[in-house]
Design a protein around this motif. Structure first.
Motif, PDB file in Angstrom:
ATOM      1  N   ILE A 146      -3.795  -4.284   1.683  1.00  0.00           N
ATOM      2  CA  ILE A 146      -5.330  -5.375   1.915  1.00  0.00           C
ATOM      3  C   ILE A 146      -5.430  -6.484   3.107  1.00  0.00           C
ATOM      4  O   ILE A 146      -6.550  -6.622   3.613  1.00  0.00           O
ATOM      5  N   GLY A 147      -5.000  -5.743   4.055  1.00  0.00           N
ATOM      6  CA  GLY A 147      -5.132  -5.778   5.274  1.00  0.00           C
ATOM      7  C   GLY A 147      -4.105  -7.168   5.774  1.00  0.00           C
ATOM      8  O   GLY A 147      -4.059  -8.193   6.655  1.00  0.00           O
ATOM      9  N   ALA A 148      -3.188  -7.823   4.967  1.00  0.00           N
ATOM     10  CA  ALA A 148      -2.345  -9.416   5.940  1.00  0.00           C
ATOM     11  C   ALA A 148      -1.189  -8.582   6.668  1.00  0.00           C
ATOM     12  O   ALA A 148      -0.830  -7.525   6.455  1.00  0.00           O
ATOM     13  N   VAL A 149      -0.927  -8.930   7.414  1.00  0.00           N
ATOM     14  CA  VAL A 149      -0.020  -8.895   8.278  1.00  0.00           C
ATOM     15  C   VAL A 149       1.169  -9.680   8.325  1.00  0.00           C
ATOM     16  O   VAL A 149       1.478 -10.250   7.252  1.00  0.00           O
ATOM     17  N   ALA A 150       2.080  -8.738   8.276  1.00  0.00           N
ATOM     18  CA  ALA A 150       3.961  -8.648   7.667  1.00  0.00           C
ATOM     19  C   ALA A 150       4.327  -9.990   7.769  1.00  0.00           C
ATOM     20  O   ALA A 150       4.706 -10.925   7.249  1.00  0.00           O
ATOM     21  N   ARG A 151       3.514 -10.828   8.814  1.00  0.00           N
ATOM     22  CA  ARG A 151       3.883 -12.018   9.475  1.00  0.00           C
ATOM     23  C   ARG A 151       3.673 -12.943   8.368  1.00  0.00           C
ATOM     24  O   ARG A 151       4.131 -14.628   8.319  1.00  0.00           O
ATOM     25  N   GLU A 152       2.578 -13.178   8.285  1.00  0.00           N
ATOM     26  CA  GLU A 152       1.275 -13.806   7.235  1.00  0.00           C
ATOM     27  C   GLU A 152       1.920 -13.836   5.640  1.00  0.00           C
ATOM     28  O   GLU A 152       2.254 -14.828   5.599  1.00  0.00           O
ATOM     29  N   VAL A 153       2.464 -12.765   5.277  1.00  0.00           N
ATOM     30  CA  VAL A 153       3.322 -12.838   3.712  1.00  0.00           C
ATOM     31  C   VAL A 153       4.455 -13.569   3.935  1.00  0.00           C
ATOM     32  O   VAL A 153       4.865 -14.651   2.991  1.00  0.00           O
ATOM     33  N   LEU A 154       5.101 -13.594   5.195  1.00  0.00           N
ATOM     34  CA  LEU A 154       7.205 -13.356   5.364  1.00  0.00           C
ATOM     35  C   LEU A 154       6.563 -15.019   5.350  1.00  0.00           C
ATOM     36  O   LEU A 154       7.427 -15.841   4.952  1.00  0.00           O
ATOM     37  N   LEU A 155       5.516 -15.555   6.330  1.00  0.00           N
ATOM     38  CA  LEU A 155       5.296 -16.908   6.468  1.00  0.00           C
ATOM     39  C   LEU A 155       5.183 -18.149   4.729  1.00  0.00           C
ATOM     40  O   LEU A 155       5.975 -18.901   4.459  1.00  0.00           O
ATOM     41  N   GLN A 156       4.418 -16.583   4.354  1.00  0.00           N
ATOM     42  CA  GLN A 156       3.865 -17.301   2.937  1.00  0.00           C
ATOM     43  C   GLN A 156       5.107 -17.747   2.071  1.00  0.00           C
ATOM     44  O   GLN A 156       4.778 -18.898   1.445  1.00  0.00           O
ATOM     45  N   PHE A 157       6.377 -16.952   2.244  1.00  0.00           N
ATOM     46  CA  PHE A 157       7.336 -16.466   0.881  1.00  0.00           C
ATOM     47  C   PHE A 157       8.367 -18.102   1.823  1.00  0.00           C
ATOM     48  O   PHE A 157       8.877 -18.149   0.784  1.00  0.00           O
ATOM     49  N   ASN A 168      -3.326   7.996   2.207  1.00  0.00           N
ATOM     50  CA  ASN A 168      -2.774   7.113   2.642  1.00  0.00           C
ATOM     51  C   ASN A 168      -2.640   6.579   4.491  1.00  0.00           C
ATOM     52  O   ASN A 168      -2.487   5.726   4.732  1.00  0.00           O
ATOM     53  N   ILE A 169      -2.546   8.302   5.333  1.00  0.00           N
ATOM     54  CA  ILE A 169      -2.598   8.385   6.797  1.00  0.00           C
ATOM     55  C   ILE A 169      -4.565   7.318   6.682  1.00  0.00           C
ATOM     56  O   ILE A 169      -4.584   6.672   7.541  1.00  0.00           O
ATOM     57  N   LEU A 170      -5.009   8.019   6.461  1.00  0.00           N
ATOM     58  CA  LEU A 170      -6.482   7.940   6.651  1.00  0.00           C
ATOM     59  C   LEU A 170      -6.478   6.929   6.532  1.00  0.00           C
ATOM     60  O   LEU A 170      -7.585   5.307   7.001  1.00  0.00           O
ATOM     61  N   GLY A 171      -5.844   5.877   5.334  1.00  0.00           N
ATOM     62  CA  GLY A 171      -6.311   4.209   5.349  1.00  0.00           C
ATOM     63  C   GLY A 171      -5.296   3.211   5.816  1.00  0.00           C
ATOM     64  O   GLY A 171      -5.239   2.525   5.178  1.00  0.00           O
ATOM     65  N   CYS A 172      -4.919   4.045   6.504  1.00  0.00           N
ATOM     66  CA  CYS A 172      -3.646   3.416   8.078  1.00  0.00           C
ATOM     67  C   CYS A 172      -2.477   2.797   6.834  1.00  0.00           C
ATOM     68  O   CYS A 172      -2.212   1.694   7.150  1.00  0.00           O
ATOM     69  N   LEU A 173      -1.995   2.943   6.484  1.00  0.00           N
ATOM     70  CA  LEU A 173      -1.636   3.149   4.936  1.00  0.00           C
ATOM     71  C   LEU A 173       0.221   3.123   5.050  1.00  0.00           C
ATOM     72  O   LEU A 173       1.372   2.875   5.014  1.00  0.00           O
ATOM     73  N   GLN A 197      -1.352  -4.047  14.295  1.00  0.00           N
ATOM     74  CA  GLN A 197      -2.887  -3.935  14.316  1.00  0.00           C
ATOM     75  C   GLN A 197      -3.443  -2.676  13.366  1.00  0.00           C
ATOM     76  O   GLN A 197      -4.368  -3.165  13.348  1.00  0.00           O
ATOM     77  N   ARG A 198      -2.689  -1.870  12.396  1.00  0.00           N
ATOM     78  CA  ARG A 198      -3.106  -1.269  11.553  1.00  0.00           C
ATOM     79  C   ARG A 198      -3.537  -2.348  10.457  1.00  0.00           C
ATOM     80  O   ARG A 198      -4.704  -2.143   9.909  1.00  0.00           O
ATOM     81  N   ALA A 199      -2.489  -3.593  10.553  1.00  0.00           N
ATOM     82  CA  ALA A 199      -3.045  -4.254   8.997  1.00  0.00           C
ATOM     83  C   ALA A 199      -3.962  -5.212   9.246  1.00  0.00           C
ATOM     84  O   ALA A 199      -5.616  -4.819   8.449  1.00  0.00           O
ATOM     85  N   LEU A 200      -4.976  -4.905  10.783  1.00  0.00           N
ATOM     86  CA  LEU A 200      -5.680  -5.650  11.326  1.00  0.00           C
ATOM     87  C   LEU A 200      -6.916  -4.516  10.723  1.00  0.00           C
ATOM     88  O   LEU A 200      -8.653  -5.337  10.294  1.00  0.00           O
ATOM     89  N   LEU A 201      -6.682  -3.226  11.160  1.00  0.00           N
ATOM     90  CA  LEU A 201      -7.549  -2.762  10.768  1.00  0.00           C
ATOM     91  C   LEU A 201      -8.216  -2.429   8.885  1.00  0.00           C
ATOM     92  O   LEU A 201      -9.538  -2.135   9.309  1.00  0.00           O
ATOM     93  N   ARG A 202      -7.380  -2.383   8.450  1.00  0.00           N
ATOM     94  CA  ARG A 202      -7.836  -2.144   7.620  1.00  0.00           C
ATOM     95  C   ARG A 202      -8.136  -3.269   6.867  1.00  0.00           C
ATOM     96  O   ARG A 202      -8.918  -3.009   5.992  1.00  0.00           O
ATOM     97  N   TYR A 204     -12.518  -2.820   8.581  1.00  0.00           N
ATOM     98  CA  TYR A 204     -12.533  -1.579   7.921  1.00  0.00           C
ATOM     99  C   TYR A 204     -12.657  -1.005   6.977  1.00  0.00           C
ATOM    100  O   TYR A 204     -13.617   0.072   6.756  1.00  0.00           O
ATOM    101  N   LEU A 205     -11.281  -1.098   6.497  1.00  0.00           N
ATOM    102  CA  LEU A 205     -10.997  -0.043   5.784  1.00  0.00           C
ATOM    103  C   LEU A 205     -10.871  -0.946   3.753  1.00  0.00           C
ATOM    104  O   LEU A 205     -10.771  -2.095   3.800  1.00  0.00           O
ATOM    105  N   GLY A 206     -10.926   0.335   2.994  1.00  0.00           N
ATOM    106  CA  GLY A 206     -11.076  -0.649   1.892  1.00  0.00           C
ATOM    107  C   GLY A 206     -10.394   0.377   1.378  1.00  0.00           C
ATOM    108  O   GLY A 206     -10.280   1.312   0.888  1.00  0.00           O
ATOM    109  N   PHE A 207      -9.537  -0.173   0.295  1.00  0.00           N
ATOM    110  CA  PHE A 207      -8.257   1.131  -0.780  1.00  0.00           C
ATOM    111  C   PHE A 207      -8.620   0.782  -1.942  1.00  0.00           C
ATOM    112  O   PHE A 207      -8.271  -0.073  -2.625  1.00  0.00           O
ATOM    113  N   VAL A 208      -8.878   1.928  -3.144  1.00  0.00           N
ATOM    114  CA  VAL A 208      -8.580   1.196  -4.516  1.00  0.00           C
ATOM    115  C   VAL A 208      -7.066   2.580  -5.008  1.00  0.00           C
ATOM    116  O   VAL A 208      -7.160   3.675  -4.810  1.00  0.00           O
ATOM    117  N   PHE A 209      -6.702   2.336  -5.548  1.00  0.00           N
ATOM    118  CA  PHE A 209      -5.280   2.821  -6.234  1.00  0.00           C
ATOM    119  C   PHE A 209      -5.888   3.554  -7.643  1.00  0.00           C
ATOM    120  O   PHE A 209      -6.462   2.698  -8.616  1.00  0.00           O
TER     121      PHE A 209
END
Ligand code: ATP
Ligand code: MG
Lengths: 401, 243
Positions: free
Chosen positions: A315-326, B58-63, B85-90, B93-98
């Motif tokens: 859902i868009g967390a940066v790895a660093r943020e997740v790690l800091l939380q843990f 998964n590629i389109l979702g930047c996962l 940067q991909r995380a920030l993009l997710r 701009y992106l929402g993912f439903v599994f």
């Protein structure tokens, strides 16, 4: 950013109460055990040292016989007499005083209360060799000592049991078959490795010899050594003198023994230090066991955590943020556990100190070390599985089984 | 919504390949996918199992990242971005439903939906409001304090959709969102997605095996053996789709 992380970490702790509790428990047990055991070990060492210093420093104990507990075989070696005492006092350089001792046991009775105690007959030299202040009254005079008067100084335990802690000086109590004037009370020395030192009645030696033992024998001499002299040299000179006086031919063994109390102190201190080390090692093991407990809990939850990390990353967390939380979560749990452990240890120590009759001590160093080690364990095992998970692709973390 | 020229697609894949594993166990899941997706479209992705649908999503979702090829989002090269940067993009701009919902357990619906906003740094009030709005949108505002264990599958998926749309993303990606639901619940989810697409203008990309679900889409992309087999543009939503 940090506020958010703290919120997330606290939420996670609250949501996984059992996991958090078990983690804390491991640390509490580790820290508590180490601090309690090491502190009590040190307190015991201190107590033993205190007891030994009550024996007086630079004191030699001279006894007939070849050593402690060497019975049987051959004729009993002769006891010492007053002439031996004077010879050592006058002929050996570096001797400050020689206190003869003749001991026995008897029942003391005062106004219906009775108490069985030991009687120690000696001279005023005893107080030179092993200073023992009075809590009330006076020491006996030279005249009383010469005459073998029935006067006595009583130890604190005797006073407690016969006089219920009340005034004893000036009273007359029964001691075995004689009656005896209490002229002074001795200050409290306390319990120790040698039994209750306060359970004693001290009298002039002549009184004990005449009225209790019925002989002029002296079973023990306490020799005070001037601190400017080496106890080894003085010990050797006393040995030479006694061999001469007891006519022991060359090549034959001594029929007496001389014991240096400094030696006892060194031995006992060494033993208690060793004990402290063993106890510390056991405590260290419990710290490790606590650490393994934490590790297990963390590893068991790693699947759950990996999926959680996957979700957060997705859902868009940066790895660093997740790690800091843990990391924050692990630090918070470890510190909480450490603090509870320290408090618990203090409680246990306070409860045990009076039972063990040791002085209360607080050692900041061991508290700090135990806390630091457990915190490191908690952080390492809380943080590193998370770090591995955060290094995954989010999709791999989500798929983790 | 569409910042660039109308002619430029929102998403463009060019000769994208994906290789899993290495050495003897190496497997090529995508063999050169070309795909353009217009902003505001509702796309259903279909195809046999193992044809590379999830890999593409998964590629389109930047996962996940392609092994080779180009992936452009609004004209930007995504394949050159790093993890963060991909995380920030997710996040933006992106929402993912599994298919498996992937909600945080022991966490209320509201807190699950709030999560992306937390990482975005919104304050508590803004988070609450936006999350409640999203829950309302999926019809679950009355269930905000329930944990996933206290919700049905359909409700959980709707919470997941609320979480995906709470940040007002440009694109909503859903990999078999109805795969674990019965047909009635599935239709509800599809109606929700259609509504998000129509009224909020969110571009929806959805993998499904069921023609009934694909019938809600405007474009159907058929995958086969790691390649796009054909693209079916549909004149009228709701019209039957062949598997
Ligand atoms: N992480 C992975 N490691 C190795 N191989 C993988 C991995 N993920 C997918 N694959 C393989 O890549 C191929 C495509 O997988 P993908 O999940 O994209 O298929 P799919 O079209 O989504 O199928 P389904 O309809 O069953 O979900 C499959 O053969 C699969 O075995
Ligand atoms: Mg799939």
């Amino acid at each position: 950013m940090f506020g958010t992380t703290l919120v997330l970490a606290l939420r996670s702790i609250r949501r996984h109460l059992l996991r958090s509790f078990l983690t804390i428990l491991g640390i509490v047990i580790g820290v508590g055990a180490v601090v309690t055991m090491v502190t009590l070990g040190k307190a015991t060492t201190a107590a033993v040292q205190q007891q030994i210093s009550a024996l007086g420093t630079n004191v030699l104990q001279v006894r007939p016989g070849q050593g402690f507990g060497r019975g049987g075989g051959g004729p009993r070696p002769p006891e010492f007499d007053q002439a031996d005492v004077e010879a050592i006092a006058n002929q050996v350089a570096g001797v400050t005083a020689v206190a003869p001792q003749a001991s026995t046991t008897a029942t003391a009775i005062y106004e219906g209360a009775n108490w069985s105690t030991s009687i120690n007959g000696t001279t005023s030299a005893f107080l030179t060799v092993q200073p023992w202040p009075l809590s009330a009254g006076r020491y006996w005079t030279a005249a009383e000592q010469e005459a073998g008067k029935a006067v006595c100084l009583i130890g604190n335990t005797v006073r407690q049991n016969l006089y219920r802690g009340g005034d004893a000086v000036g009273t007359r109590m029964r001691l075995g078959n004689i009656s005896c004037d209490v002229i002074g009370t001795l200050s409290k020395r306390g319990q120790g490795g040698f039994g209750d030192q306060d359970d004693v009645v001290v009298m002039p030696i002549k009184a004990v010899q005449r009225r209790f033992t019925g002989s002029r024998d002296i079973r023990l001499m306490l020799v005070g050594v001037d601190s400017a002299y080496s106890t080894d040299t003085v010990q050797a000179q006393i040995a030479d003198l006694l061999r001469q006086r007891r006519r022991i031919t060359d090549g034959k063994d001594d029929d007496f023994n001389i014991f240096d109390t400094a030696q006892i102190r060194d031995t006992l201190t060494g033993t208690t230090t060793l004990l402290t080390r063993i106890v510390a090692a056991v405590a260290g093991i419990s710290l490790v066991v606590g650490g393994i407990g934490i590790m297990n809990i963390m590893l068991v939850s790693v699947t759950e955590r990996t999926r959680e990390i996957g979700i957060r990353l997705a859902i868009g967390a940066v790895a660093r943020e997740v790690l800091l939380q843990f990391l924050v979560e692990a630090v918070a749990l470890s510190c909480l556990g450490g603090i509870i452990g320290l408090i618990l240890a203090q409680g246990v120590i306070l409860a045990l100190v009076p039972l063990m009759q040791v002085p209360w001590t607080f050692d900041p160093q061991i508290n700090l070390i135990a806390f630091a080690i457990s915190a490191v364990i908690g952080v390492v095992f809380g943080y590193f599985p998370a770090r591995r998970a955060a290094a995954l692709n989010p999709i791999d973390a989500l798929r983790h089984e | 919504m569409t910042g660039t020229l109308m002619a430029d697609p929102l998403i463009r894949l060019r000769d994208v390949t994906k290789v899993y594993g290495s050495g003897a166990t190496q497997f090529q899941a995508l063999k050169g996918v070309d795909l353009d997706i217009k902003a505001g479209d509702f796309v259903a992705v279909m195809g046999p199992s193992g044809s590379g649908k999830s890999t593409t999503m998964n590629i389109l979702g930047c996962l996940d990242v392609p092994s080779a090829g180009e992936f452009l989002f609004r004209g930007h090269h995504i394949e050159r971005l790093d993890r963060d940067q991909r995380a920030l993009l997710r996040r933006r701009y992106l929402g993912f439903v599994f298919q498996g919902f992937n909600l945080l357990s022991r966490t209320s619906a509201l807190e699950n939906v709030e999560l992306p906003l937390l990482y975005r740094g919104d304050d508590k009030r803004a988070r609450r409001e936006a999350a409640m709005g999203a829950l309302e949108k999926v019809g679950l505002d009355r269930w905000w304090d329930h944990t996933p264990a206290e919700l049905s599958g359909g409700q959980q998926q709707r919470v997941a959709i609320a979480r995906a749309i709470v940040t007002s993303p440009d694109v909503l990606l859903a990999d078999e969102p109805t795969g674990n639901l019965d047909s009635e619940r599935s239709v509800e989810i599809m109606e929700l997605l259609t509504d998000l697409n129509r009224t909020n203008g969110i571009t929806v990309l959805m993998v499904t095996h069921e023609p009934d679900m694909a019938a809600f889409a405007r474009t159907v992309v058929h995958f086969k053996d790691g390649l796009v087999e054909r693209i079916e543009a549909r004149h009228r939503q709701g019209q039957a789709v062949e598997a």
